[in-house]
Design an enzyme around this catalytic site. Sequence first.
Site, mmCIF file in Angstrom:
data_model
loop_
_atom_site.group_PDB
_atom_site.id
_atom_site.type_symbol
_atom_site.label_atom_id
_atom_site.label_comp_id
_atom_site.label_asym_id
_atom_site.label_seq_id
_atom_site.Cartn_x
_atom_site.Cartn_y
_atom_site.Cartn_z
ATOM 1 N N CYS A 184 -3.257 -3.028 8.373
ATOM 2 C CA CYS A 184 -2.752 -1.697 8.735
ATOM 3 C C CYS A 184 -2.251 -1.680 10.179
ATOM 4 O O CYS A 184 -1.332 -0.931 10.516
ATOM 5 C CB CYS A 184 -3.843 -0.654 8.567
ATOM 6 S SG CYS A 184 -4.681 -0.745 6.985
ATOM 7 N N CYS A 209 0.825 -1.209 0.000
ATOM 8 C CA CYS A 209 0.000 0.000 0.000
ATOM 9 C C CYS A 209 0.861 1.261 0.000
ATOM 10 O O CYS A 209 0.344 2.356 -0.193
ATOM 11 C CB CYS A 209 -0.953 0.012 1.190
ATOM 12 S SG CYS A 209 -0.116 0.011 2.777
HETATM 13 FE FE1 FES Z 1 -1.608 0.806 4.123
HETATM 14 FE FE2 FES Z 1 -3.594 0.944 5.812
HETATM 15 S S1 FES Z 1 -3.726 0.814 3.684
HETATM 16 S S2 FES Z 1 -1.514 0.855 6.252
#
Ligand code: FES
Length: 145
Positions: free
Chosen positions: A103, A33
């Site tokens: 996360c 991410c």
């Molecule tokens: Fe990357 Fe939450 S989407 S830490």
Amino acid sequence: MYSEKVMDHFQNPRNVGEIENASGVGTVGNAKCGDIMRIYLDIDDQQIIRDVKFKTFGCGAAVATSSMATELVKGKTIYEALKITNKAVMEALDGLPPVKVHCSLLAEEAIHAALWDYAQKNHIVIEGLEKPKNDISEDEEEEEY
Ligand code: FES
């Protein structure tokens, strides 16, 4: 979708910032991410975490979990802090949606990385602490959600 506690910690995150001359600093990212977390620990001679701050370039769930994680480790010994898992952080926040569980790993790993840095600087071994990874996305599939 998010609990009230998550929204509260996202909107009013605790312990944001940095600590100058911190006892230990840990930075981890998630390549999938692109989010990054840095945690600073101020640890005294009794190995108690006197202060903790964090900075993140991360999503709302990462902010909320890091905020709660810093609240949970403050005042604890380094061994107590080591035992605080991302699951405990999520429980303290009344849960996270399943797609956001990963996360919460950023904060846990950043704390471990900061403890590792502290141990390296002080030439000590913290039993049970493994060398942290810079990128936690490799492990994700192995985590039990
Ligand atoms: Fe990357 Fe939450 S989407 S830490």
